[in-house]
Design a protein around this motif. Structure first.
Motif, PDB file in Angstrom:
ATOM      1  N   ILE A  42     -33.160   2.451  35.906  1.00  0.00           N
ATOM      2  CA  ILE A  42     -32.851   3.968  35.978  1.00  0.00           C
ATOM      3  C   ILE A  42     -32.199   4.318  34.495  1.00  0.00           C
ATOM      4  N   VAL A  43     -32.299   3.460  34.226  1.00  0.00           N
ATOM      5  CA  VAL A  43     -31.568   3.314  31.597  1.00  0.00           C
ATOM      6  C   VAL A  43     -32.620   4.058  31.785  1.00  0.00           C
ATOM      7  N   PHE A  46     -32.638   7.624  32.218  1.00  0.00           N
ATOM      8  CA  PHE A  46     -32.138   8.941  31.211  1.00  0.00           C
ATOM      9  C   PHE A  46     -32.201   8.657  29.658  1.00  0.00           C
ATOM     10  N   ALA A  96     -27.252  13.900  29.549  1.00  0.00           N
ATOM     11  CA  ALA A  96     -27.757  13.043  28.870  1.00  0.00           C
ATOM     12  C   ALA A  96     -27.879  12.349  27.585  1.00  0.00           C
ATOM     13  N   SER A  99     -24.764  11.178  25.889  1.00  0.00           N
ATOM     14  CA  SER A  99     -23.240  10.282  26.699  1.00  0.00           C
ATOM     15  C   SER A  99     -24.424   9.246  25.955  1.00  0.00           C
ATOM     16  N   LEU A 100     -25.198   9.105  26.096  1.00  0.00           N
ATOM     17  CA  LEU A 100     -26.038   8.190  25.792  1.00  0.00           C
ATOM     18  C   LEU A 100     -25.961   7.642  23.930  1.00  0.00           C
ATOM     19  N   ALA A 226     -22.066   0.852  29.364  1.00  0.00           N
ATOM     20  CA  ALA A 226     -21.507   1.741  30.885  1.00  0.00           C
ATOM     21  C   ALA A 226     -19.981   2.075  30.590  1.00  0.00           C
ATOM     22  N   ILE A 229     -19.875   5.286  28.043  1.00  0.00           N
ATOM     23  CA  ILE A 229     -19.804   6.296  28.483  1.00  0.00           C
ATOM     24  C   ILE A 229     -17.986   6.597  29.835  1.00  0.00           C
ATOM     25  N   TRP A 249     -20.787  15.505  29.520  1.00  0.00           N
ATOM     26  CA  TRP A 249     -20.862  15.183  31.310  1.00  0.00           C
ATOM     27  C   TRP A 249     -19.090  15.576  32.246  1.00  0.00           C
ATOM     28  N   ALA A 273     -24.727  12.135  37.503  1.00  0.00           N
ATOM     29  CA  ALA A 273     -25.485  11.982  36.433  1.00  0.00           C
ATOM     30  C   ALA A 273     -24.789  10.515  35.994  1.00  0.00           C
ATOM     31  N   THR A 277     -26.165   6.138  35.571  1.00  0.00           N
ATOM     32  CA  THR A 277     -26.698   5.878  34.540  1.00  0.00           C
ATOM     33  C   THR A 277     -25.527   4.713  34.173  1.00  0.00           C
ATOM     34  N   GLY A 280     -26.926   1.968  36.574  1.00  0.00           N
ATOM     35  CA  GLY A 280     -27.945   1.644  35.944  1.00  0.00           C
ATOM     36  C   GLY A 280     -27.737   0.459  34.770  1.00  0.00           C
TER      37      GLY A 280
END
Length: 298
Positions: A42-43, A46, A96, A99-100, A226, A229, A249, A273, A277, A280
């Protein structure tokens, strides 16, 4: 002599297995954990979206078409459009990246500062430990989101200041974790031997203490991304983080709350989303904890 040499040859494979790097063992244990591997996938998904956002996004993030305002998901706009007719899928893909980026850099900053303070407090102790520990206690006395709001309010609402605020509020978590680890490591024989031969404190800290404290830092860092975010999304939702028209987001959720009943997809997809994230990173962090903690191994 040949009879003696034969057993030595047979022992070599077992000796090689005994000298396998603990990091390789941890990776093998991590890969065997299907839930952790699902979180990693999942990570990774994204991360790929974030890196390839300009090439993958079907439309520009700020391309407005009021004739397509609040349209439901369709073959042309897979996730529908927002109140300005902008493609939600394109904005989520670019979101994405935002946020990341906030999550990674905020955690890197807090991990570096918190680890340094924790190492100094745990290694030297006495009044140094007392001062640093009390600072951590004061910071932890406030709810993290309220402390982040206070920092952003002082610096001014922006994505950069939100990143700084998130980094600051996570410093005590890393500091206390590493302090407790250092208190244990500095009693080991190899550290005491390094002191006995006159090795400098800086070399002991960065050559012996820090490398043997990396496992909890990695686990805490993964889980902290996590949290970062979510905190970035919360600040964006409150108008203290990313500002319009940035496709962050949390900001997308804030802009869509007026149309929750009329166009629920404008809130559902940014929320999904964020959820995926965070899920994940949490699954991956739990898997890393199980792989790197000897107590969790059978």
């Amino acid at each position: 002599m040949s009879e003696i040499a034969e057993p030595q040859k047979e022992m070599n494979p077992s000796l090689q297995e005994a000298t396998v790097s603990p990091w390789k063992e941890a990776w093998k244990s991590f890969v065997k954990n299907k839930i952790a591997l699902a979180g990693f996938c999942i990570v990774l998904f994204f991360v790929i979206l974030a890196i390839a956002a300009p090439a993958i996004a079907p439309q520009g993030i700020n391309e407005q078409d009021l004739s397509k305002r609040l349209q439901a998901p369709s073959s042309e706009n897979w996730l529908g459009t927002d109140d300005f007719g902008r493609d939600i899928l394109s904005r989520i893909i670019h979101g994405a990246r935002i946020s990341l980026t906030v999550g990674f850099f905020a955690v890197i900053g807090s991990a570096v500062v918190g680890s340094l303070l924790g190492i100094v407090a745990g290694y030297y102790g006495r009044w140094v430990d007392t001062i640093i520990s009390r600072i951590f206690d004061i910071m932890l006395a406030f709810p993290s989101i309220l402390l982040a709001i206070a920092v952003v309010a002082a610096l001014g609402p922006s994505l950069r200041n939100a990143l700084i605020a998130i980094a600051i509020i996570n410093i005590p978590n890393f500091g206390r974790l590493i302090r407790s680890r250092v208190l244990s490591v500095k009693q080991e024989e190899y550290v005491m031997a390094a002191k006995a031969i006159g090795m400098k404190d800086s070399r002991i800290l960065f050559s012996h203490v820090l490398p043997n404290s990396m496992a909890p830092i990695i686990v805490q860092g993964t889980l902290a991304i996590a949290t970062a975010i979510i905190e970035a999304a919360a600040l964006g939702f409150l108008g203290l983080g990313a500002q319009a028209p940035t496709p962050e987001w949390g900001k997308m959720l804030a802009d869509a709350r007026m149309f929750m009943l009329q166009a629920p997809w404008t809130m559902i997809f940014p929320g999904l989303a964020i959820m995926l994230t965070v899920l994940g990173f949490n699954l991956m962090g739990d898997g890393l904890r199980d792989a790197l903690d000897p107590k969790m191994k059978n």
